[in-house]
Scaffold this active site. Sequence first.
Site, PDB file in Angstrom:
ATOM      1  N   ASP B 140      41.946  36.531  99.524  1.00  0.00           N
ATOM      2  CA  ASP B 140      42.342  36.396  98.137  1.00  0.00           C
ATOM      3  C   ASP B 140      43.854  36.169  98.134  1.00  0.00           C
ATOM      4  O   ASP B 140      44.524  36.413  99.136  1.00  0.00           O
ATOM      5  CB  ASP B 140      41.982  37.711  97.435  1.00  0.00           C
ATOM      6  CG  ASP B 140      42.491  37.747  96.026  1.00  0.00           C
ATOM      7  OD1 ASP B 140      42.363  36.715  95.353  1.00  0.00           O
ATOM      8  OD2 ASP B 140      43.023  38.791  95.616  1.00  0.00           O
ATOM      9  N   ASP B 571      41.779  42.425  97.117  1.00  0.00           N
ATOM     10  CA  ASP B 571      42.205  43.706  96.564  1.00  0.00           C
ATOM     11  C   ASP B 571      41.606  44.011  95.216  1.00  0.00           C
ATOM     12  O   ASP B 571      41.721  45.116  94.732  1.00  0.00           O
ATOM     13  CB  ASP B 571      43.730  43.739  96.439  1.00  0.00           C
ATOM     14  CG  ASP B 571      44.214  42.822  95.338  1.00  0.00           C
ATOM     15  OD1 ASP B 571      43.570  41.766  95.145  1.00  0.00           O
ATOM     16  OD2 ASP B 571      45.195  43.150  94.676  1.00  0.00           O
ATOM     17  N   ASP B 575      37.077  40.230  94.090  1.00  0.00           N
ATOM     18  CA  ASP B 575      36.851  39.933  95.502  1.00  0.00           C
ATOM     19  C   ASP B 575      35.643  40.672  96.056  1.00  0.00           C
ATOM     20  O   ASP B 575      35.280  40.486  97.211  1.00  0.00           O
ATOM     21  CB  ASP B 575      38.082  40.324  96.320  1.00  0.00           C
ATOM     22  CG  ASP B 575      39.332  39.668  95.785  1.00  0.00           C
ATOM     23  OD1 ASP B 575      39.254  38.472  95.468  1.00  0.00           O
ATOM     24  OD2 ASP B 575      40.363  40.339  95.672  1.00  0.00           O
TER      25      ASP B 575
END
Lengths: 381, 940
Positions: B140, B571, B575
Amino acid sequence: MPKGGHVDDYASMGEGLATSDEKERAWGQISETEKGDDNVRGGPAEDDDRRSGAFFQILDSRFTQQELPACKPLLTPTIVISTFALIGILFIPIGLASLSASENVVEIVYRYDTECIPQQSQDDKVAFIQSSATDKTCRTTLTVPKNMKAPVHIYYELYNFYQNHRRYVKNRNDKQLRSKEYELETTNCAPEATTVDGSPIVPCGLIAWSLFNDTYSFAIQNKAIEVNKKNIAWQSDKDEKFGSDVYPKNFQQGGLIGGAKLNESIPLSEQEDLIVWMRTAALPQFRKLYGRIETDLVANEQISVTIQNNYNTYSFEGEKKLVLSTTSWIGGKNDFLGVAYLTVGSLCLFLALAFIVLYLLKPRTLGDPSYLSWNRNPDRH
Amino acid sequence: MMNSMSVPSKRSTLERKLDKLILTLFGGLFFMCLIGAIGSGVFINRKYYYLGLFEDVEQQFNPSNRFVVSILTMFTLITLYSTIIPISLYVSIEMIKFIQCAQFINKDLRMYHAETNTPALARTSNLNEELGQVEYIFSDKTGTLTRNLMEFFKCSIGGVSYGVGITEIERGQAQREGRALNEIQKSDTVVYEKGFNFDDDRIMRGAWRNERDPEIFKEFFRCLALCHTVLPEGDESPEKIVYQAASPDEAALVTAAKHFGFFFYRRTPTTVQLRESHVEKMGNIQDVSYEILNVLEFNSTRKRQSVVCRYPNGRLVLYCKGADNVIYERLAGTNQDIKRLTREHLEQFGSSGLRTLCLAYRDLTIDTYENWNEKFVQAKSSLRDREKKLDEVAEMIEKDLILIGSTAIEDKLQEGVPDCIDTLSRAGIKIWVLTGDKMETAINIAYACNLINNDMKQLIITSETDAIREAEEKGDPVEISRVIRDSVSHDLKRCLEEAQQDLHIFGQKLALVIDGKCLMYALDPSFRVDLLKLSLNCSSVVCCRVSPLQKAQVTSLVKKGARRITLSIGDGANDVSMIQAAHVGVGISGLEGMQAVMASDFAIAQFRFLKDLLLVHGRWSYIRLCKVITYFFYKNLTFTLTQFWFTFHTGFSGQRFYDDWFQSLYNVIFTALPVIILGLFDKDVSASLAKKYPQLYKEGIRNTYFKWAVVGVWAFFAFYQSLIFYYFTTTASENGHNSSGKIFGLWDVSTMAFTCVVITVNLRLLMACNSITRWHHLSISGSILAWFVFIFIYSGVMTPNDRQENVYFTIYVLMSTFYFYLTLLLVPIVALFGDFLYLGLQRWFFPYNYQIVQEIHRDEVDSISRTEFLEIGNHLTPDEARSYAIAQLPREKSKHTGFAFDSPGYESFFASQAGVYVPQKAWDVARRASVRSSKRTSQR
C-alpha cells in the site's frame, strides 16, 4: 484471536490496546530486576540512542537478538585435507595392529555336515539324522597348521539357521529361566510350552527345545584331550538370567525331539551349553562356543576328532562346521576390522594427497567475491 | 467492509512441500513393506523345524497359507518401519517456529520502533519460513511507504533552483555511486513546521530582495499565497494558524508562502488577505487585501488551477499553477531561458522523487477580463454541461502565461523506505505498489522510493485517454465498457510486445503502470494471462486508483497464476483483503487503526523493518527449517534402513533389530534436542551480512535448500550410512571376542549398531551446522550421553515386570571387548566419510553464495552487526557498473518531471464547500479509509 467479522475486530482492538499497556508495565517491572545484568552486553549497544527504555533492557539479550557466541567452522580445503590426513595417520596403525592380532590367531575350520553322513545315506540325509537307530558317530583327523597356544577354543558354526527369526527369538520365557517361582510362566513358549497333560516345560520354548546336540571329543595319538566346558557363557547370563534353583523339567518329553536333552539334576545356571545357545545369534550364520582345550597344540600334530552328528541341519539345507581357534586380544580370527581400518586409512591418505595435488593445480581462493553467483553471470539473476 | 473476504487459513509453501515428502516416505514405507511381505511369503517353510511350524501354528507363520502370511507380515513390517515417518518432526517444527516468533521476531531490536514503543509482532507462527521465500511484495502507499505528510522542499524561481535539502532518494543514489554529498549544515535559525522543510539563505528572511530579479520572487510568493482554496482557521498569527486544505499539498504551499513572508491569514468570500513582510523594504510589514475575482478550480482533466485577482492598486492578474505539460502549453513565447532552466529543474526534482507544480501568471487588461468574465458567468449559470463549459471558458483566459518557476513538494516517505526497497529489489523481490491515489502521485512515489527510475521504460495502461474520455462523456455504460475493454486489450498487447523486445534485446528494465479502471478489465479472465505475463516481466509495477478488492485480486492473480510467494503489506482497513489474499500478510502497526494488524500474519512498525523481517528472520527461518526437515528425513531414513537390511537376514519375519525402547526413544530423546537447537540457532551468515548481501535471499526464492535434489543427496547418504551401520557392526561381530572367545548374540550387536547410529546421527548434525554455540555442544553431547546413561541403567537392571530381558547387560558385555571400541571409532567415521567428502567437495568446487560470504568475512566477529550501516562499500559492484554503463547508452528515456497535485477527495471537497453534492468515487472510499484520522478512534 478470531479473525472473523469486523465486530470482532473492533472488540479485539480494544483488547489489543489494553494488553499493550499492561505489557509496557510488565517490561518496566522486569527491567528493574534485570538492571544488574546491564554490563553484560558491553559498549557498542550503548551508543545506540534509539535502543533505550525498558524494552531495550529486557530484550537486548544475546539469545533473543540471536547473537549467541558461536564458532563457525568452515570446511575449507585445508581442513578437508588435514582431516583426511589425520584419519589416515590414525587408522593405519590401528588397522595394522588389529590385522596382525587377527593374523596371529590360528584357526582350523572343518565342515562335517556332509562328510559325517555315511555313503549309503547321502540321498536321504534327513531320514538318517532323524532315525534313532543309526550310528551317528563320525571320526576325522585334523592337522594343526601352526602352534596353537592354550586355550584353544572349540566352536560349532551353523549356516542357514535363523536363530533371529521373529517366531524363534521370542519363543522363550526369561522369567521362567530366572527363578523357580515363575516355573508356570510359559507365555510366548508355544508350541513348546507345556506337555500334553498341561504341566510346564522348563526351559520352555523353541530355542531351548532346539538346543544343539552334536558333541565333539578330541584325541592326540589316542590320548584323549580334555574339553573344558566351563565358563563358555557370559557371566551375566549365568548369574542373573538363568536361575540356580531352576531345574529342567518335562524337557524334550514330547513326540518331537528338537535337540539336546538336559540333565535334570543340574540347575540352568550351570547348563552352559543351553545358556550359550539361548543367547540368540544376530545372523543366520553364527558360531557358538562349545568348550576349550586347555593344552597347547603343536604344529603338524594330528588331532583325531570324534563327532556325534546328532543335530538336524539337513531338513533346511544348513551347514555345520567345527572350529578350533586360538584368540588374541581382539578375539577370534576376524580380519574385517583390520582390513576396514586399513582401507579407510589409506583411502583417506590417498584423498589427502590427491586433494593436495588438486589444490596446487587449481587453487581455490577463500572468499573470492568473483565466486558469488551474481558476480559470475550478471545477466541472470 | 464490503471489500472484506472470508479469512483464509494460511499454511506455508514449505510445509505443503513437506507433505509431499511425507507422502513419498509413505510410498517408500509401503514399498519396503511389500518387499518384506513377499519375502516372508516365500521364506516361510516347514523345513525350518526349529521354528515349530506344526499343524496349529498361528496364521502369521502358517506355511500352508502363504498369502495370509504375507498380508500379516506386511502389517508387522509397517509398525516396524513406521519410524521412517517423522511424526515428531511436526512437533519439533511447531516448537521451533513458536520460539522463532515469540523470542526472535517479537523481540528483535532491529525491528523495534522506539518512537512508538512498538516491537514487531508475529501473529501466527505458521509462516516464518514463508518469509524467506517471498518473491512479490504488494505494498500500500499511504501510511506504508509514505507518511501522508507533504513538505515544501525545493523551488525553482526565475530559472534558479533553491533549497538545500537532500531527499532520501538522492542520498541513496549518491551512496550507490560512491559520491560524497556535501550536506550543508542547516543554520540554527532554520524554521521547521509541518508542511515546510526548506532552507536556503538566498531567499529566506527577505534575502530574496538581493537576488537578480526580485520582482519575479514577488510573483512567485503571491502566486503561492493567492492561488489556492485553503481556509485558514484559528488565531490569525503565523504560529497558531491552521490551514484547512483539501490536499496536504496546498497546505504545504500556503505554509511555504507564510515562511517566505506572505502570510495568508484571512479569507472572505471575495478577498484574500495577506500580511506581507520585506516587500517594499526590509523589515516592513503590511497587510494587503487582494480581491479574488474568479477561481478556476482544479480537476483531473485540467490539471491546473487559476485565480484572477485584483491588487489594491487595481492591477489584474491571473495566477495559475498546475502540471508542467499543461502550463508549458499555455505559456507566452517569451523568455525561453527560464523555460529551459525550469524544465531542467523540474526533471531534477522529479527524479529526486519530489512532486512538482509549475507556477505562472498573466497580467490582464480590464477589457480582456470583462469580456471573458461575461462568458464565465454565463457558463457558470448554465444548467447543462456546466463543468464542460466552465473548462472551455477557463481555457480562453489561461493562455499567454508567463512562467515564474516551480515548486517541489516532498511527499514525506517513511524512514528508510528507498534504501529498504533498493535492498529488497536486489534480493530479487519484486515490489508492486497498489494505491488508491492518482496515477501521477503513484508514479511520483514510485520514483521517490526508487521503484522506478529514469533508466526504466515505463509501460502505462491508463483510462485517461481521449477515446475513453469521449466515451465517458457520452455516458453510455455499455459503450464505455466496450471502449475501455478494447483499449485495455490493445494496450496489453502493445506493452507485451514492447516488453518482450526491450527485455530480451536491450535488457532494459521495465515498469508497468496501470490504473484501477483498466485493471478491472485486465483482470477479466480473457486478459488475465496477458496481464500476468506482462507484469512478471516488469521489475516494478504500480497500480493506481485501485479499490481494496482489486488489490486482493491482483495479489491472488500473482499468487495463483505465477505460483510465486507473495507478501502484502499495508496499514489501513482498505488493505485487509489484500493482506488476507497474499501468502504472507504484514500489517503496519502504530498510528493507524488495528484493522490491518488484526488481519495480518506479522505486524511491524515501519516499512523498513521488512528488510529485517525478510532478509534476516525469513531467510534464517527458511534455511533452518529446511535443515530441520532434511535432517529429520535423513535420521529416520537411516535408522529405518538398518532395520530394513536386517529384515533380509531374518527370513523376512519382521524381527526387530533394536529393542522396543531403543526404537521408541530414538526420536524422543536420543536425537530430539540437537535438531531443535539447530532450528533455533543455526546462522549461515550474520544479520548484517544477510542485509549487506541481499542477493543471498534469492536462494530462498528459488527454494535452493529444499529441492528434491537436496533431499536426494540426504537420502543417498542415509542409504550409505545405514549399510555401513548394519554390515560393519554385524560383520565385525562374528567369531569370538576377547581372549575368552565368547560370542555375541543378536542384542549385543544391535546395541552396538544403535550406539553407532546415535553417535553418527548426532555428529552429522554438527556437520550440518554453520555456527556452533554451546547449546549445540550441550545438546549433542547431552543426547549421546543420554543414550549411554539410558543403556547403562536399562541393561543394568532386572525388572520384575513382564519383559524379555533381551538387552540385559549387553552394554557391559560389549564394553568388556575391544570390538566395542574399535567399532565405535570406525563406524561413525566411515559413515560420515561420505558426507564429509561431499560437503568438502561441494564447498570447494560448487560453493553456495552464502559459503563465499562466510569465507569473505570469516575473520570477523559477530558484534560488527552493531555498526552495520556504516560499512556499506563505496565501490560499484560489477552489477551496478553494468547497469550504469547501460544507462549511458542512447535510448528512449522517460523523463519524469514529477507533477503530482491531487487528493482524491479534492473535487468533492470543494463541491461540498459550495454546497453541491458530488457522489463519492470508489477511490475516495478507498482513500478515506486509509487516511489517518482521529475521528474514527474518537467515535468508538
